[in-house]
Design a protein around this motif. Structure first.
Motif, short mmCIF file in Angstrom:
data_model
loop_
_atom_site.label_atom_id
_atom_site.label_comp_id
_atom_site.label_asym_id
_atom_site.label_seq_id
_atom_site.Cartn_x
_atom_site.Cartn_y
_atom_site.Cartn_z
N LEU A 52 -10.65 -82.74 -75.46
CA LEU A 52 -9.37 -83.22 -74.93
C LEU A 52 -8.81 -82.31 -73.85
CD1 LEU A 52 -7.61 -84.51 -78.18
CD2 LEU A 52 -9.02 -85.77 -76.53
N ASP A 58 -5.97 -84.66 -69.62
CA ASP A 58 -6.21 -84.84 -71.05
C ASP A 58 -7.38 -85.79 -71.25
OD1 ASP A 58 -6.07 -85.45 -73.80
OD2 ASP A 58 -3.91 -85.11 -73.82
N ILE A 60 -7.98 -87.67 -73.49
CA ILE A 60 -7.58 -88.93 -74.10
C ILE A 60 -7.57 -90.05 -73.06
CG2 ILE A 60 -5.06 -88.99 -73.83
CD1 ILE A 60 -6.84 -89.37 -77.19
N THR A 79 -12.31 -81.11 -80.49
CA THR A 79 -11.25 -80.41 -79.79
C THR A 79 -10.64 -79.30 -80.64
OG1 THR A 79 -9.08 -80.75 -78.71
CG2 THR A 79 -9.57 -82.10 -80.62
N ARG A 81 -7.47 -78.99 -80.81
CA ARG A 81 -6.21 -79.54 -81.30
C ARG A 81 -6.41 -80.08 -82.71
NH1 ARG A 81 -4.62 -83.34 -76.09
NH2 ARG A 81 -4.99 -81.76 -74.48
N ASP A 82 -5.86 -79.36 -83.68
CA ASP A 82 -6.14 -79.71 -85.07
C ASP A 82 -4.92 -80.19 -85.83
OD1 ASP A 82 -4.79 -77.33 -85.18
OD2 ASP A 82 -6.24 -76.30 -86.47
N GLN A 85 -0.71 -84.89 -85.98
CA GLN A 85 -0.31 -85.85 -84.95
C GLN A 85 -1.37 -86.02 -83.87
OE1 GLN A 85 2.25 -87.97 -85.15
NE2 GLN A 85 2.51 -87.04 -87.18
N ASP A 86 -2.06 -84.92 -83.55
CA ASP A 86 -3.16 -85.02 -82.58
C ASP A 86 -4.26 -85.92 -83.10
OD1 ASP A 86 -2.14 -83.19 -80.57
OD2 ASP A 86 -2.56 -81.59 -82.00
N ARG A 87 -4.62 -85.73 -84.37
CA ARG A 87 -5.68 -86.54 -84.96
C ARG A 87 -5.27 -88.01 -85.03
NH1 ARG A 87 -5.90 -82.04 -88.51
NH2 ARG A 87 -5.00 -83.25 -90.23
N GLY A 90 -5.38 -89.56 -81.53
CA GLY A 90 -6.75 -89.78 -81.08
C GLY A 90 -7.38 -91.00 -81.75
N TYR A 98 -12.93 -87.69 -85.48
CA TYR A 98 -12.19 -86.58 -84.90
C TYR A 98 -12.60 -85.31 -85.64
CZ TYR A 98 -7.99 -84.39 -82.75
OH TYR A 98 -7.13 -83.63 -82.00
#
Length: 235
Positions: A52, A58, A60, A79, A81-82, A85-87, A90, A98
């Protein structure tokens, strides 16, 4: 299976490519959103591994564009980003899976294999058509249960055709799966592999035939009484 890896960390992408190849995948690598969008608009891949945090935006955005035009290619986001909300974002945008960094290579490979075993996708543990069986794990071809010796490229061509048995496979798609972006391919390279494969199958007593559809591509066929759909062997 040929994958597209969209990852700007050169060291990580090299390690990923090596591990994926060891697991039987081939991977093309691009490093930006723009490159990913351009390549995916022109080339078919079995799956995409998508970072990402890319230099020009990004990742995304790659996923949104892909799903926006109705492309169902499986996408696994990989990514740093864990956050929950990120998951969620995505997955809701259209990712099929993810995985947060750091990660285990074994888990990445297992997740990709699981994605490609889903109905409508391309990976099965055993492919059968006519009296030919292809063990995709061992990369071994059998004719009437007798093992045959084929080169890696010949096995790859056979797998591509068997996964689409009864349908014409364009020459461009065969080239994309075999060579992707990483090699300068001669104009008759695919024809050479198909010729060798056709000859060896005939010599082994296979009842499948590979037809060249001039100006279009290739089609594999077998006698109706002996055709068997692609199966996945359950554990």
């Amino acid at each position: 299976m040929r994958l597209l890896l969209i990852e700007d960390n050169e060291q990580l992408s090299q390690l990923l490519t090596k591990e994926l190849e060891a697991a039987g995948f081939a991977a093309d690598v691009v490093t930006t959103v723009a490159e990913g969008q351009r390549i995916l608009a022109a080339t078919h891949y079995s799956a995409v591994v998508l970072d990402l945090g890319l230099p020009d935006g990004d990742g995304i955005g790659v996923l949104r564009e892909l799903r926006g035009r109705g492309d169902p290619t499986p996408v696994l986001i990989l990514t740093a980003r864990d956050g929950v909300q990120d998951r969620v974002m995505g997955l809701r945008t259209g990712a099929d899976d993810y995985l947060a960094k750091p990660f285990a290579f074994e888990e990445l490979v297992a997740r990709l294999q699981a994605l490609l075993r889903r109905p409508g996708n391309m990976l099965g543990l055993a492919l059968r058509f006519g009296n030919v069986t292809l063990d995709t794990v061992a990369q071994q071809v059998f004719v009437d249960d007798v093992p045959q010796l084929f080169s890696a490229r010949e096995v790859a061509v056979l797998a591509i055709l068997m996964r689409r048995s009864g349908r014409v496979m364009s020459k461009k798609l065969v080239v994309d799966h075999l060579f992707g972006l990483s090699m300068d391919v001669g104009s008759n390279a695919v024809e050479v592999y198909v010729h060798r494969l056709r000859k060896q199958l005939a010599e082994a007593g296979a009842n499948v035939q590979i037809h060249t559809i001039r100006g279009v591509g290739y089609l594999i066929s077998a006698p109706l009484a002996s055709q068997e759909d692609v199966h996945r062997r359950s554990a």
